[in-house]
Design a protein around this motif. Structure first.
Motif, PDB file in Angstrom:
ATOM      1  N   ILE A 147       0.860  -1.181   0.000  1.00  0.00           N
ATOM      2  CA  ILE A 147       0.000   0.000   0.000  1.00  0.00           C
ATOM      3  C   ILE A 147       0.900   1.235   0.000  1.00  0.00           C
ATOM      4  O   ILE A 147       1.581   1.515   0.971  1.00  0.00           O
TER       5      ILE A 147
ATOM      6  N   ILE B 154      -0.672  -0.692  -4.580  1.00  0.00           N
ATOM      7  CA  ILE B 154      -1.897   0.104  -4.606  1.00  0.00           C
ATOM      8  C   ILE B 154      -1.568   1.504  -4.107  1.00  0.00           C
ATOM      9  O   ILE B 154      -0.935   1.669  -3.068  1.00  0.00           O
ATOM     10  N   THR B 155      -1.992   2.521  -4.853  1.00  0.00           N
ATOM     11  CA  THR B 155      -1.720   3.908  -4.451  1.00  0.00           C
ATOM     12  C   THR B 155      -2.907   4.789  -4.793  1.00  0.00           C
ATOM     13  O   THR B 155      -3.562   4.593  -5.819  1.00  0.00           O
TER      14      THR B 155
ATOM     15  N   GLU C 153      -7.597   3.686  -2.777  1.00  0.00           N
ATOM     16  CA  GLU C 153      -7.254   4.050  -1.414  1.00  0.00           C
ATOM     17  C   GLU C 153      -7.634   2.934  -0.452  1.00  0.00           C
ATOM     18  O   GLU C 153      -8.785   2.467  -0.447  1.00  0.00           O
ATOM     19  N   ALA C 154      -6.654   2.510   0.356  1.00  0.00           N
ATOM     20  CA  ALA C 154      -6.936   1.515   1.388  1.00  0.00           C
ATOM     21  C   ALA C 154      -7.753   2.177   2.487  1.00  0.00           C
ATOM     22  O   ALA C 154      -7.395   3.254   2.975  1.00  0.00           O
TER      23      ALA C 154
ATOM     24  N   VAL D  74     -10.260  -1.851  -0.191  1.00  0.00           N
ATOM     25  CA  VAL D  74      -9.757  -0.770  -1.035  1.00  0.00           C
ATOM     26  C   VAL D  74     -10.922  -0.085  -1.730  1.00  0.00           C
ATOM     27  O   VAL D  74     -11.840  -0.755  -2.224  1.00  0.00           O
TER      28      VAL D  74
ATOM     29  N   LEU E  10       3.064  -1.821   4.407  1.00  0.00           N
ATOM     30  CA  LEU E  10       2.436  -0.512   4.545  1.00  0.00           C
ATOM     31  C   LEU E  10       3.488   0.560   4.264  1.00  0.00           C
ATOM     32  O   LEU E  10       4.427   0.733   5.036  1.00  0.00           O
TER      33      LEU E  10
ATOM     34  N   VAL F 120       2.505   3.871   3.257  1.00  0.00           N
ATOM     35  CA  VAL F 120       1.466   4.858   2.942  1.00  0.00           C
ATOM     36  C   VAL F 120       1.947   6.292   3.028  1.00  0.00           C
ATOM     37  O   VAL F 120       1.212   7.228   2.712  1.00  0.00           O
TER      38      VAL F 120
END
Length: 860
Positions: A6, A31-32, A79-80, A92, A110, A112
Motif C-alpha cells: 500500500i 496500490i496507491t 485508497e486503502a 480498497v 504498509l 502509505v
C-alpha cells in the motif's frame, strides 16, 4: 508468495522493485491513491523555481513504465480504507467510482507515506493557498505564480521544504516571508546558535524570517491577500504551507496495529506488531542509530533504504535495518546547510556528557578561485571522544563534510580515528589538512586542554561578561578592544594583568589560539578563545572608547552606514526604500529603529532613501537585523548599481507610466540581482513618469522617462484659426503651418498634453512608451544625458537596455570613471549601437565572472 504493497512513492516502489529482482516468482501488487508513482518529492521546490523546467522530469516512473520495467502490478486511484490482519485482507476504495473491493495477501507492506499537516486556521480555502507535497501541488503553484504575476509570498514552516520553497520563490523575483511557530528555524535539525546564523544570513539575502510566530487567519475575498499572525499582518498573493507532515495512517486506527503518535512501530526487520504485516517509509517510527531510541525520520533517502532492506528480508535474507542518523542537507541562497547525528541538545537529553566545538575553515585552498568557507560544529562524548553529531554551514560542498561524519557514526568512530585520515587533497577540492580533520584537531585540543575556549552559544548567553576583549587579528578590527599583535609578543604584554579574564578574538580563531598558547607560556592564566571568532559571532566591547578603525569604517560603509565626522563612533544608516515609496508599517519600523538604535532622527537623502541618524558602531548589526525582520535593508553605497529613484508616476496628474512598478522591477533585477557585481564607479538609475523630469532622469547614469506619442489623424484636422493643440502645447512644439497642425519629431517631448484637446478628434489616439537617457551625471562635474533615438514601447525592451548598459559599463568602463565618461570616451553612437544589439548579453556570464574593478571609484 503474494505481496500487497500500500503506497507507491519511495518506500513502496523500492520494496516492490527489489523484491521482484530477488524473487521473480513473487506476485506483487502496488496500490496507491495517487495518479503518479515514484515521483521526486524533494525536487518540487526546484520545479516551482524553474531550475527543473518540465513537470515530467519529476516523475521517475509512470505506472505503465514501472510495471513494464519490474513486472509489478500497479493500481492507481485506489485508497486503502481498512485492514483485517486476521483474514489477511485490505479493503480498497476506487477514488473515481467509489466502488469497494477486498484485496488479500500473504505479506502486507504498509508504505502509505505522509501528508502535509492541516493548518487549522480560518481562510485556508482562499485561492492562492497551497501545500507542497506532490507534482500536482508544485505545478499548481507555478501556474498560479505566472498567471497572477505574484510579487509577495508567505511560507509557513521553516524546515527543509519551507526554506527550499522560499529560496526558489526568491529566485523568481518574489518577496518572501517565512514564519514558524518554533523559536528557531530548522528546529530539531540545528542547534540554536547555528540556526541563528542561518536566520541572519537569510535576512541579509532578503528573505524575511519570523520565528516564534503563530499563523492566525488567512485574509482575502476569494483570493489570498495576506496572513494575520501573532507578529502582525503579512501581505501576500501566495501562501505555501510547509508546517510539517503527518503519517497517512488514519485507516489503521482500528486494525490493532501498534502505533505511536500516528506512526507505525516496527522492529529492526521492519515488521509491525501484526503477523505478516511490515511497514517502511514516512509512516514508520524507526530507531536512532546512535541512541537506539525511537525516531521518526521522514526522508526520501531513508525511505528508499528501508524499502530495499525490507525486500531482502521478505525473501528470507538474514538482515536488519540499523536505524537512522537524521542526515539532511539543504540549499539556501548563498549558503548550504548539512547535518547528521545528534544535536547538542539531543545528545545532552540522551544522557551524554557532551563536548562541542565550532570551527570556521576554508572549504578548499584559499587562493583557488571560488574558494569559500565551512562552519563546522562537532558534538562528541567528552570521556570516550566518540563522535555524536555534526552540523556544517558553508558556501560549497557541505555534503562531503556530512558524509564523512556519517561513515564515522556508522562505525562508532572516536575523534582520534579522524586525526590523520588521508582524505583527498588538491587545491580545487580541499585544504591540505582536510576541513573536517581541522575541526577534529581543534576539538581534541579543547578536550586535552591545549585550547581553552568559549562556544558561541555561551558567548550569546552572556558568559563573556567581565572579560576584557583582546583583538588578535592581523590588524585592529574590533571597536573598543585592546589590540595585541601576535608577532610582537615575546614576553609580558604591557597593560595586561596576568590574572585578569581575557577573551581572545580574531577573524576565524586560529590567531587567537596561537596568542593564547604564547600568553600561557608567559604566565597569563585566564585567557579564553572565542570559537567562531568574528566570522560567526557579533563581538561587542562593553563601553568602548576611542574612534572606530578605518578598516571597520570601510566595512560598515559597504553596509550603508556612513561615519558622522563630528563623532568618534556614530554613523548614519541608509535604509533602502526601493523607489521612494514605503508602507505605513515600514515607516513605523524605521521610526522605532531610529529611537531604539539611533538618535531618534530620520533624514531623507536626495536619492530617496531614508537615513537613521546617530547610530553607534555597536548598534549597527542590531539595527540591521531589526530592519531586516521587517523586510527592510540598508545599503546603497559603493561602485555598484545604486537604489532606483522614482517620481510619483501615474499617481501624478501628468504621469504617463507606472514608475513605481517599473522601478520595483529594476530594483529587484539590477540592485539586488547585480549586488555582487563590481563596476568602475557607482551606477545611478532614475525613472520619471513624464518629461517634467522631476527626478532628473537625464542627470543620472541611466534615466527612463514616460512618453505619450500622439498618433495624429490628419484627415480630421480642420486647420482651425485658433488651434487648441497649438494653444495647449507647453513647449510650443505644435504649430499650424499652411492650415495643418505640425509637430516636428525632434521638438516634441511626448508629454501627452495634446491628447483629447482637438474638438474634431484629430488627437485622440496615442502610444505610451519610454525614452531612455544615458550618460548623465550630477555632482562636481555635471553631464547632461542624451536619449537613445528609439522611443521604446515594451517594458521588457527597457529592462534589456538597462541590463546592457550595466554590462557595457562593467566591460568597457575604466576603473574610477563614471558612465558619462565611458559614453564620451567610446562615443554616443558606438554605445547606442551596442545597446540596441544583443552582443553584450551573449558575453554576460564571461563579463560578470571576470576579475574587474575590484577597487572601484565610488567614495560614497
Amino acid at each position: 508468495m503474494k505481496v500487497l504493497i500500500i503506497g507507491g512513492v519511495a518506500a513502496g516502489t523500492k520494496t516492490a522493485a527489489k523484491l521482484k529482482r530477488e524473487d521473480r516468482s513473487t506476485e506483487i501488487t502496488v496500490i496507491t491513491r495517487e495518479r503518479n508513482i515514484s515521483y521526486a518529492g524533494c525536487g518540487l521546490p526546484y520545479y516551482v523555481g524553474g531550475l527543473v523546467e518540465n513537470r515530467e522530469a519529476l516523475i521517475i516512473n509512470t505506472p505503465e513504465k514501472y510495471a513494464e520495467l519490474t513486472g509489478v502490478e500497479v493500481r492507481t486511484g485506489k485508497e486503502a480504507i481498512s485492514l483485517d490482519a486476521d483474514k489477511k485482507q485490505v479493503t480498497v476504495k476506487d477514488l473515481f467510482t467509489g466502488e469497494e473491493e477486498v484485496c488479500t495477501y500473504d505479506k502486507l507492506v504498509l508504505a502509505v507515506g505522509a501528508s502535509p499537516a492541516e493548518l487549522l486556521i480560518p481562510g485556508m480555502a482562499q485561492q492562492g493557498v497551497f501545500k507542497m507535497r506532490t507534482p500536482d501541488d508544485a505545478a499548481a503553484i507555478r501556474s498560479y505564480m505566472e498567471e497572477n504575476q505574484v510579487k509577495k509570498a508567505v511560507v509557513i514552516g521553516a524546515g527543509f521544504i519551507g526554506l527550499e520553497a522560499a529560496e526558489n520563490l526568491k529566485n523568481k523575483g518574489v518577496q518572501v516571508t517565512v514564519l514558524d511557530f518554533a523559536s528557531q528555524l530548522l528546529p530539531n535539525i540545528l542547534d540554536e546558535e547555528m540556526a541563528a546564523y542561518v536566520k541572519k544570513h537569510l535576512l541579509k539575502e532578503g528573505i524575511r524570517v519570523l520565528t516564534g510566530t503563530k499563523a492566525e487567519e488567512v485574509v482575502g475575498s476569494g483570493k489570498v491577500t495576506g496572513l494575520k499572525t501573532s507578529a502582525g499582518f503579512l501581505g501576500c498573493e501566495l501562501l505555501i504551507t510547509a508546517a510539517g507532515i503527518r503519517p497517512n495512517t488514519e485507516f489503521l486506527q482500528s486494525s490493532g496495529l501498534e502505533m505511536s503518535k500516528g506512526t507505525i512501530l516496527v522492529d529492526n526487520t521492519m515488521k509491525t506488531s501484526l503477523e505478516d504485516v511490515y511497514a517502511a517509509g514516512d509512516c514508520v517510527m524507526v530507531t536512532n542509530r546512535i541512541t537506539g531510541k525511537p525516531q521518526w525520520s521522514p526522508m526520501g533517502s531513508s525511505a528508499n533504504m528501508e524499502g530495499r532492506t525490507l525486500a531482502q528480508i521478505l525473501t528470507g535474507t538474514r538482515k536488519t535495518y540499523p536505524g537512522v542518523l537524521g542526515t539532511g542537507v539543504v540549499k539556501l541562497p548563498g549558503l548550504h546547510v548539512g547535518r547528521t547525528g545528534l544535536t547538542q541538545q539531543q545528545a545532552e537529553a540522551a544522557g551524554y556528557e557532551v563536548v562541542t566545538v565550532l570551527v570556521p575553515t576554508d572549504d578548499k585552498a584559499h587562493y583557488y578561485p571560488g574558494a569559500g568557507f565551512f562552519i563546522t560544529k562537532l558534538i562528541a562524548e567528552k570521556e570516550t571522544h566518540k563522535l555524536l553529531g555534526v552540523q556544517v554551514l558553508g558556501t560549497g560542498a557541505v555534503d562531503k563534510m556530512v558524509d564523512i561524519a556519517v561513515m564515522g557514526l556508522n562505525m562508532g568512530a572516536v575523534l582520534e580515528d579522524f586525526e590523520n585520515a588521508d582524505f583527498a587533497y588538491a587545491p580545487p577540492f580541499s585544504t591540505a589538512i582536510h576541513p573536517f580533520v581541522q575541526a577534529v584537531h581543534v576539538l581534541l585540543n579543547k578536550i586535552n586542554g591545549a585550547l581553552v575556549s568559549m562556544t558561541p552559544a555561551e558567548y550569546a548567553a552572556g558568559k563573556a561578561k567581565g572579560y576584557k576583549v583582546i583583538d588578535a587579528g592581523l590588524a585592529p578590527s574590533i571597536h573598543g578592544a585592546r589590540y595585541v599583535d601576535l608577532s610582537a609578543v615575546q614576553g609580558e604584554i604591557e597593560g595586561l594583568d596576568k590574572e585578569e579574564k581575557l577573551l581572545l578574538v580574531c577573524a576565524k580563531g586560529k590567531r587567537a589560539y596561537f596568542l593564547q598558547n604564547r600568553m600561557r607560556f608567559y604566565g597569563y592564566k585566564n585567557t579564553v578563545v572565542l570559537e567562531g571568532a568574528t566570522f560567526f559571532n557579533d563581538v561587542k566591547v562593553e563601553n568602548p572608547e576611542g574612534a572606530v578603525s578605518l578598516e571597520e569604517e570601510k566595512r560598515v560603509k559597504a553596509l550603508g552606514f556612513l561615519k558622522d565626522k563630528n563623532t568618534l563612533d556614530k554613523f548614519n544608516g541608509r535604509v533602502i526604500t526601493r523607489n521612494g515609496k514605503i508602507t505605513a508599517e515600514e515607516a513605523r519600523t524605521i521610526a522605532e529603529a531610529a529611537e531604539l538604535f539611533g538618535s531618534g532622527e530620520v533624514t531623507m537623502t536626495s536619492r530617496m532613501t531614508m537615513e537613521i541618524q546617530g547610530v553607534s558602531f555597536a548598534n549597527i548589526e542590531p539595527l540591521r537585523e531589526y530592519l531586516m525582520q521587517a523586510g527592510l535593508e540598508t545599503g546603497g553605497t559603493g561602485s555598484k548599481v545604486r537604489p532606483v529613484v522614482s517620481c510619483k508616476g501615474t499617481t501624478c496628474q501628468y504621469g504617463l507610466i507606472d514608475t513605481f512598478g517599473l522601478s520595483e522591477e529594476i530594483h529587484e533585477r539590477f540592485y539586488h540581482g547585480y549586488s555582487a557585481v563590481k563596476l568602475p564607479h557607482k551606477f545611478k538609475i532614475a525613472v520619471g513618469g513624464c518629461p517634467n523630469n522631476c527626478v532628473k532622469p537625464d542627470l543620472n547614469d541611466l534615466g527612463i522617462i514616460g512618453q505619450r506619442v500622439p498618433m495624429v489623424d490628419m484627415e480630421k484636422c480642420r486647420g482651425c484659426k485658433v488651434c487648441r493643440i497649438e494653444k495647449n502645447c507647453p513647449i510650443k512644439a505644435a504649430k499650424v503651418v499652411e492650415g495643418k497642425i505640425m509637430i516636428p519629431d525632434n521638438e516634441c517631448n511626448h508629454c501627452g498634453r495634446c491628447i483629447g484637446k482637438c474638438p474634431f478628434k484629430a488627437f485622440e489616439n496615442y502610444t505610451n512608451g519610454y525614452r531612455i537617457y544615458i550618460g548623465g551625471r550630477w555632482g562636481k562635474k555635471v553631464a547632461q544625458g542624451r536619449y537613445l533615438d528609439k522611443v521604446f514601447t515594451e517594458k521588457e525592451e527597457v529592462l534589456s537596455i538597462v541590463e546592457k548598459a550595466i554590462l557595457l559599463f562593467r566591460e568597457q568602463g575604466i576603473t574610477g570613471e563614471r558612465f558619462a565618461d565611458t559614453v564620451a570616451r567610446l562615443g554616443f553612437e558606438n554605445v547606442q549601437e551596442q545597446l540596441m544589439a544583443d552582443d553584450l548579453l551573449s558575453r554576460k556570464e564571461e563579463n560578470i565572472k571576470g576579475e574587474k574593478h575590484l577597487v572601484g571609484g565610488a567614495t560614497c
